[in-house]
Structure formats: structure tokens, C-alpha cells
Enzyme design. Structure first.
Site, mmCIF file in Angstrom:
data_model
loop_
_atom_site.group_PDB
_atom_site.id
_atom_site.type_symbol
_atom_site.label_atom_id
_atom_site.label_comp_id
_atom_site.label_asym_id
_atom_site.label_seq_id
_atom_site.Cartn_x
_atom_site.Cartn_y
_atom_site.Cartn_z
ATOM 1 N N GLU A 247 7.139 -45.576 48.362
ATOM 2 C CA GLU A 247 7.266 -45.676 49.814
ATOM 3 C C GLU A 247 5.838 -46.346 49.958
ATOM 4 O O GLU A 247 4.757 -45.565 49.608
ATOM 5 C CB GLU A 247 7.011 -43.864 50.369
ATOM 6 C CG GLU A 247 8.540 -43.328 50.145
ATOM 7 C CD GLU A 247 9.292 -43.665 51.423
ATOM 8 O OE1 GLU A 247 9.156 -44.460 52.287
ATOM 9 O OE2 GLU A 247 10.466 -43.649 50.819
ATOM 10 N N CYS A 281 1.704 -46.665 57.818
ATOM 11 C CA CYS A 281 2.570 -47.461 56.844
ATOM 12 C C CYS A 281 3.743 -47.333 58.623
ATOM 13 O O CYS A 281 3.837 -49.262 58.199
ATOM 14 C CB CYS A 281 3.158 -46.718 56.006
ATOM 15 S SG CYS A 281 3.748 -45.312 56.441
#
Ligand code: NAD
Length: 514
Positions: A247, A281
Site C-alpha cells: 500500500e 495517502c
């Protein structure tokens, strides 16, 4: 947090890092990094604990998650306090991102893991279906190595840990050296909830400790962090032939259409870019606005950003906190300087906050940006709102997709179906219509990036199954009785097979059967 020194300690074979708070740059402790032997010992303990943990029923495992949820709610102030001290993030960011989301994750997987992972019966197609049954059984992989970053130091540890644990694995987790004590709390909370020894261990350490974990005998790595480290981990996992999910970073685009509700879109742009000091993110890093509504949208964003409150009182009444560590401050300052030098206009902010002694960067609104600037191509990860005027939605889509990243994105229009149609043309892992990026907080949504934003998906059913091996069990319906042997091979058997193929795939009844 800032790591300002490596401390040499007599008799200590481990690196010791000195830490200071981003709020006022005062020393706040030391971090003793686990070495290779510490990592190996932790993995061995996890390996020994795994069979007994996997042998527990889902209900028994879920009961511990439920207890952990109650412990977390009771100790939420302590978690918020620790996270805020280490990161300097706004208190409400800590409460929503770390506590609320972790509580939701505990509750969701405690409730749903058994349903997602119960053995499934599948139909066997064609003639074989007469003789065979198929079941898919989800078996835990064993020991999972989890490596996490500093921007969500508690939630990004809790969420993968809960999933791996509910699937019957044990976990060795290494949090970021920037925020070690926030991550350590995950272990404390599970211990208080009654998780047996060795089932979840949190190691303190830096990248070297992380590299030891990747090279250890773990059965999978679940990594959240930067593209650069993600590549190193993928290479190491490739050598070891163990799976990993990555990720990674993002450069998420927002598209504002002519028919958008501009008040909501402007509010979404500000929160999407500045939440968690922009260290998100799926933060909004690029905004493309069609020219018909550009001026009105910009005016609203500028007005809203000017009202944001930044301070170091650390109460609930502050909107934007500190930059979590000095290295990120350097990146933000570089990107803003590069954009300024190439002709960007700064409407609000564009500098460190001169009133505060710590690592505070003012919420910033910038226009006249383009794709020759670092700020529109590389992950900035700061409270910066970059707005580019575009002719139409087609140009917005072309620019949005002109990126090495593809994590998330969002589209704003009053027409929902049009929003979905535009959003699904974005080359990203997930999208939102009329909201900033929320996907990570919705466990039912499989989450994962495309392009350089990552490999694999986490969360929900897909994520939980990713911590398992889906084992097909093929069962003969007739208990194996009177099965003719394949041997000896003969010309006659070959002829029979040829006839069968002709029948199955060239005749109507054969096609129906197959
Ligand atoms: P980072 O890659 O520097 O560090 C992440 C973790 O990896 C840390 O624990 C670090 O100690 C460890 N590490 C460093 N070198 C290693 C190595 N060689 N082997 C093993 N482990 C190693 O990332 P960061 O700066 O801590 O985090 C910020 C990044 O994380 C941003 O790019 C952000 O977008 C990304 N992120 C992604 C998601 C997502 O879900 N996609 C979520 C949060 C953050």
C-alpha cells in the site's frame, strides 16, 4: 517526530535513536531498534503460538477483538495523547483517523470474518460435476509480517493486524521509527484484551529492523509506506517467494465539474488536502476545475483556507497540526519553492508558520500550477491545495491520469451517474463521487493502488482472504468406489477421448452438458 541523533550506548548491540517532538522540537525519548536476533526470536515465538490461535473458533477470536474494542474505547485519551505527542497532528484527526477507524475495524472484522472465511461449496462444471464435489477452505498463511508508516501510526497497525489475526494468523509488526510509541499501543491494547502471548508482537525499530523482518521466516508481508521502500520489499519477497501486499503513495486528483455544488466541493478540497496535515495517502494533491466555475471555486477555497486554525495548544479547536517529521517538511518546502520558481501563484500560506516553534507549515492555496512542477507530479504529503484550471472534463481526466501514481481520486458533480462515469475513467485504485477520499475507512471496499501506488488489495472480504490460502478440496461423490484406473494407456482409450471431445464441444447437447 524528528530523529536527531544515533546514540552509542555501552554494551548495547542495538541502534538507539533519539527522538524529539514536532510540536516544539524538544527531546521526548529514545528508540532502541530491534536487531536481527530480536526479529528472529519474535518470529519464532509467533510461529509457536500460531497453531493454537488458528485452532480457536472464529467466535473465540472475535470475542478478543470485541474486548480490544472496549479496551480501546476506555483508553482512547491515552492513545490520542501519545499519537499527538509523537506526530503533532490535530487532536480531532487523531480521534477520527486513529480511534474511530480502529474501533470500526475491530467491530467489522469481529462480526464478519467468519462469514467471509467459511468454507464454500462450488459447482464443478461439465461431466466432472457428476462425480466430483468442490469445497474451498480458507487456511491461515501462518506468521504475517506487518510494516507500517508514520502518518497513521495506530490505525495502520491495528487494521491489518485485526484482519490477519481474525484469519487465524499470528503477527509480528514493525511500526515506523518516527512514531514507535503510538504503534506499540496496539500490542498493549490486545494484551489487555487477553490476546495470548506471541500472537501479536510489535517491534520497535527503523528500516534496518524492517529489512530483517522481510528476510525472516514470515509467510507474508503486509506493507504500507513509500514507493521506494515498497520496491525493496517486493524484491526481497520475490527472492523469498512469499506474497506481499504493498500500500504505497499517491498523488490523488480531484475533478470539479461545471454542475458541482461548489460549497461542498470547496469544503471537500480543503479537508481532502489538509486533513492529517496533508499526510494522508489518499489526500487530495491535485485539483482540476473546469473553467466555467474556476473563479467561484477558487474564491471559496481561499476563503475557507484562510479560516483554518493552526496552533500548538493541541486541543480540539485546532484544524491543522504539525508536519510529523523534519524530512517531510523538507519535501514540502522543496515542492513549493519549485512551483513558485516556475510561476505558481500562492494565494494563502506558502511558508512555515512563523508564530510556532515546531514543524508547522501553513495551509496553502496555489494556482497557475502545471505538470512541469514537482508539486503536480510527486507526492507532497503536506497541507497544500493545488488548483489547475482546465477547459473541460476530458482535459481534467487526461491530466488526472497523467501520473505515475493511482491510489484514489474524487469527482464532484450534482449528477451522480455522470460522476460515476467520470470517476471510473480515472486510472486509480478507488474513487469517490462528491466526497474526499474515504475508501480506506470503508472496510467493505477493497483498497489498493494501481501503477506505482501498490500491489494487491486489502480490507473487507478480499483483504481477509489475502491473509489465507484458498485451498480447493476436490471430493469424489462416490467415496472413491469402483473408480477405473487411468492405466494402462491404450489406443482405444485415446480414441474414446477423441470421441468425447467431439461430442462435448461440437454437438448442441454436448455444449449444454459442458
Ligand atoms: P517509508 O517507506 O519510509 O517507511 C515505511 C516503513 O517501512 C517504516 O516502518 C520503515 O521503518 C520501514 N522501512 C524502511 N526501509 C525499509 C526496508 N528496507 N525494509 C523494510 N522496511 C523498511 O514510508 P513512510 O515515510 O513511513 O510513510 C509515508 C508513505 O506511506 C507515503 O508515501 C504514503 O503515501 C504512504 N502510505 C500509503 C498508504 C496506503 O494505504 N496506500 C497509507 C499510509 C501511508
Amino acid at each position: 517526530m524528528s530523529i536527531y541523533a544515533q546514540v552509542a550506548k555501552e554494551g548495547e548491540s542495538r541502534r538507539v535513536l533519539a527522538l524529539r517532538s514536532p510540536i516544539d522540537l524538544q527531546p521526548i525519548g529514545e528508540l532502541v531498534c530491534a536487531n536481527r536476533d530480536d526479529v528472529r526470536a519474535a518470529v519464532a515465538r509467533a510461529r509457536a503460538a500460531q497453531p493454537a490461535w488458528a485452532a480457536r473458533t472464529f467466535r473465540a477470536r472475535a470475542a478478543i477483538m470485541e474486548r480490544a474494542l472496549r479496551v480501546l474505547l476506555a483508553r482512547q485519551d491515552e492513545v490520542v495523547e501519545t499519537v499527538v505527542r509523537e506526530t503533532g497532528k490535530a487532536r480531532l484527526d487523531a480521534m477520527s483517523m486513529e480511534i474511530f477507524a480502529a474501533a470500526d475495524s475491530l467491530c467489522y472484522y469481529a462480526k464478519n470474518a467468519e462469514r467471509f472465511l467459511k468454507p464454500q461449496k462450488k459447482r464443478v462444471h461439465g461431466l466432472l460435476g457428476i462425480a466430483k464435489q468442490l469445497r474451498i477452505v480458507y487456511r491461515p498463511l501462518g506468521v504475517i509480517g506487518v510494516i507500517t508508516p508514520w502518518n497513521g501510526p495506530f490505525i495502520l497497525a491495528m487494521n491489518p493486524a485485526v484482519q490477519a489475526l481474525m484469519a487465524g494468523n499470528t503477527v509480528v509488526l514493525k511500526g515506523s521509527e518516527v512514531t514507535p510509541y503510538s504503534t506499540r499501543l496496539a500490542e498493549d491494547i490486545f494484551r489487555e484484551a487477553g490476546l495470548p502471548e506471541g500472537v501479536l508482537q510489535v517491534l520497535m525499530g527503523d528500516g534496518e529492523t524492517g529489512a530483517h523482518l522481510v528476510e525472516s521466516e514470515v509467510d507474508k508481508i503486509s506493507f504500507t509506506g513509500s514507493v521506494r521502500t515498497g520496491r525493496l520489499i517486493a524484491e526481497a519477497c520475490g527472492r523469498r517467494l512469499v506474497p506481499c501486499t504493498l500500500e504505497l503513495g499517491g498523488k490523488d486528483a480531484m475533478i470539479v465539474c461545471e454542475d458541482a455544488d461548489l460549497d461542498r466541493a470547496a469544503a471537500g478540497a480543503i479537508v481532502g488536502s489538509c486533513m492529517n496535515t496533508g499526510h494522508y495517502c489518499c489526500g487530495t494533491e491535485r485539483i482540476y476545475v473546469v473553467e466555467a466555475v474556476y473563479d467561484a471555486f477558487l474564491a471559496k477555497v481561499v476563503e475557507g483556507t484562510r479560516k483554518l486554525r493552526q496552533g500548538s495548544a493541541l486541543g480540539f479547536e485546532e484544524d491543522v497540526g504539525a508536519v510529523f517529521w523534519d524530512r517531510q517538511m523538507a519535501i514540502i518546502e522543496d515542492h513549493v519553492a519549485d512551483a513558485r520558481a516556475k510561476g505558481a501563484t500562492i494565494h494563502v500560506g506558502g511558508r512555515r508558520n512563523p508564530e510556532l516553534p515546531g514543524l508547522y507549515y501553513e495551509p496553502t492555496v496555489m494556482t497557475e500550477v502545471n505538470h512541469d512542477m514537482q508539486i503536480m507530479r510527486e507526492e507532497t504529503f503536506g497541507p497544500i491545495i493545488c488548483i489547475q484550471k482546465v477547459r473541460d472534463v476530458e482535459e481534467a481526466l487526461r491530466l488526472a491520469n497523467d501520473s505515475p501514481y493511482g491510489l484514489n481520486g474524487n469527482v464532484w458533480t450534482r449528477d451522480k451517474e455522470k460522476g460515476v462515469a467520470i470517476a471510473t475513467r480515472l486510472d486509480t485504485g478507488s474513487v469517490s463521487v462528491n466526497d474526499m477520499a474515504m475508501s480506506y475507512g470503508v472496510p467493505a471496499a477493497p483498497f489498493g493502488g494501481r501503477k506505482e501506488s501498490g500491489i494487491g488489495q486489502v480490507n473487507g472480504e478480499v483483504g481477509l482472504r489475502g491473509y489465507c490460502h484458498a485451498m480447493p478440496v476436490l471430493i469424489d461423490r462416490f467415496g472413491g468406489k469402483d473408480l477405473p484406473s487411468a492405466y494402462p494407456y491404450t489406443q482405444k482409450k485415446a480414441e474414446g477421448m477423441r470421441k468425447l471431445m467431439n461430442f462435448l464441444w461440437t454437438t448442441p447437447i454436448g455444449r449444454w452438458l459442458s
